[in-house]
Enzyme design. Structure first.
Site, short mmCIF file in Angstrom:
data_model
loop_
_atom_site.label_atom_id
_atom_site.label_comp_id
_atom_site.label_asym_id
_atom_site.label_seq_id
_atom_site.Cartn_x
_atom_site.Cartn_y
_atom_site.Cartn_z
N TYR A 46 0.81 -1.17 0.08
CA TYR A 46 -0.15 -0.10 -0.14
C TYR A 46 1.02 1.12 -0.12
O TYR A 46 1.67 1.46 0.92
CB TYR A 46 -0.73 -0.26 1.24
CG TYR A 46 -1.90 0.93 1.57
CD1 TYR A 46 -2.99 1.15 0.64
CD2 TYR A 46 -1.65 2.24 2.38
CE1 TYR A 46 -3.86 2.21 0.69
CE2 TYR A 46 -2.44 3.27 2.47
CZ TYR A 46 -3.54 3.33 1.71
OH TYR A 46 -4.56 4.19 1.83
N ASP A 105 9.36 2.56 -0.48
CA ASP A 105 8.46 3.26 0.15
C ASP A 105 8.68 3.02 1.60
O ASP A 105 8.51 2.01 2.35
CB ASP A 105 7.05 2.93 -0.11
CG ASP A 105 5.95 3.59 0.58
OD1 ASP A 105 6.14 3.99 1.82
OD2 ASP A 105 4.75 3.23 0.27
N LYS A 147 4.16 10.40 7.81
CA LYS A 147 4.08 10.84 9.04
C LYS A 147 5.16 10.90 10.15
O LYS A 147 5.28 11.91 10.94
CB LYS A 147 2.83 10.47 9.81
CG LYS A 147 2.89 8.87 9.67
CD LYS A 147 1.37 8.42 9.00
CE LYS A 147 1.51 6.93 8.76
NZ LYS A 147 0.80 6.49 7.62
#
Ligand code: HOZ
Length: 428
Positions: A143, A238, A266
């Site tokens: 994802y 990622d 984040k």
């Protein structure tokens, strides 16, 4: 026990789709009422009914030192008094960029954005602009946020809700996203061979965290690296979950692998809404205003997010012993889980690296999306609720990694293992 959460969930559904602002939170796959959180401190979450939970979500990664870590809180308070956004450059952005460059040697230029989704979306646009090619390869069950190109055989909520095709993603976009099985290097090679000169980027979660925690097999990431070098493909890691978590230099440092581009989320804001993408200067200079690959954002490099993240990342860089402490705690938890799960006598698999860990109720090793999906995820539902009842807040899906934070004490880990032991007795 959840009276107030139930009331709030009822009310939320009148004004917010499904009552939540991000689908996994809805508890839809595990059933029951999502908890409404009032506050958090250190390793604990407190819900609106006054229940305390040991938190293994850590805001999906960034709370590496626990919640409400005082230096970040103080820095946010100080900077908020200067205004919350300018839409103009600040010195703080330079300090943040320089700090990250000092922690991740192959990041030569870095651009701040506002989320991991934006970071990954921008990174593939950049890879396409740089190579002049259209297709990307991603992995099943991975994802990279909710940009259209990534919602093909995606993990996290897409896998949790078993959404085969996401309405709204046009066939034109989807056809440029090729998918392969994680840890299947030969499959990726065949895919590249089937589309010669057309693949702009391979994007991969170095340690998968959106189908539970799944480790790369030896040679897999290295094989992707070589393939990208050979074929002129941009290799994107990622690191939204692994960045600054598996080591100060992220999975790249921990696994000894170098990407062309890296994406972050984040953690860069210490939990504030931030993302970033960076990497080789040769590629990054295609981004506007240096080049014509356009990417922009008023909130990019937001001062409050920058100071919160800068304070956290600098502390991590200057105190590398934290990573050993975190790993020791995670291994302690894993050993405890192994003990009680093996005594239980039913099939299970634990995957762990650094401070990422998860349990699959599986008879076979869990190495990719197929094996993650064929685990007994019905059993996970019961497990999740039995743990919640005992004050341990796990991700509400078997398709998510658990994250440890360094505010956890050994007593919390012992309490977690005891909760697992007692929860197992309730499972069918
Ligand atoms: N996919 C995110 C972390 N695995 C979950 C966060 C969310 O979607 O709300």
């Amino acid at each position: 026990m959840y009276t107030r959460s139930k009331e709030l969930f009822e009310r939320a559904q009148q004004s917010i789709p499904g009552g939540v602002n991000s689908p996994v939170r809805a508890f839809k796959s595990v059933g029951g009422t999502p908890l409404f959180i009032k506050k958090a401190a250190g390793p604990y979450l407190y819900d609106v009914d006054g229940n305390r939970y040991i938190d293994y979500i850590a805001s999906w990664g960034p709370m590496i030192l626990g919640h409400a870590w005082e230096p970040s809180v103080k820095a946010i308070q100080e900077y908020a008094a200067y205004s919350t956004s300018y839409g103009a450059p600040t010195e703080l952005e330079i300090e943040m960029a320089e700090l990250i460059l000092s922690m991740v040697p192959n990041v030569e230029l870095i651009r701040m954005v506002s989320s991991g989704t934006e970071a990954c979306m921008s990174a593939i646009r950049l890879a396409r602009g740089y190579t002049g090619r259209n297709k990307i390869i991603k992995f099943e069950g991975h994802y990279h946020g909710h940009a259209d190109s990534f919602l093909v055989k995606a993990g996290s909520g897409v896998a949790t809700f078993n959404i085969q095709t996401v309405p709204g993603v046009t066939p034109g976009v989807a056809q440029d996203t090729l998918t392969a099985a994680y840890n299947d290097l030969e499959g990726v090679k065949s895919l590249v061979a089937a589309y010669p000169g057309q693949v702009a980027a391979i994007i991969v979660e170095p340690v998968a965290g959106n189908m539970g925690c799944i480790l790369p097999e030896p040679g897999f990431l290295e094989g992707l690296r070589s393939l990208c070098d050979k074929e002129g493909i941009v290799f994107i890691l990622d690191e939204v979950m692994t960045g600054f978590r598996l080591a100060a230099g992220g999975a790249q440092e921990r696994l000894g692998i170098r990407a062309d581009l890296v994406t972050y989320g984040k953690v860069i804001g210490g939990g504030m809404p931030v993302g970033a993408f960076g990497g080789k200067k040769e590629i990054m200079q295609f981004i506007a205003p240096l080049g014509n690959v356009y990417q922009a954002g008023t909130l990019s490099g937001n001062p409050i997010a920058m100071i919160a993240g800068y304070t956290l990342l600098k502390h991590l860089r200057d105190n590398p012993g934290i990573y050993k402490e975190l790993e020791d705690k995670t291994v302690y938890l894993r050993d405890g889980l192994e003990k009680v799960l093996s005594e239980w006598g039913q099939p299970y698999r634990i995957n762990q690296l650094g401070s990422m860990i998860s349990v699959h109720f599986s008879t076979t090793p869990v190495t990719d999306f197929t094996s993650a999906s064929s685990a007994n995820n019905q059993r996970f539902k019961g497990f999740f609720h039995a743990m919640l009842k005992r004050g341990v807040y796990l991700p509400p899906s078997a398709f998510e990694s658990w994250f440890l934070n360094n505010a956890l004490g050994m007593g919390d880990l012992d309490e977690t293992v005891e909760a697992v032991k007692n929860s197992l007795t309730e499972l069918t």
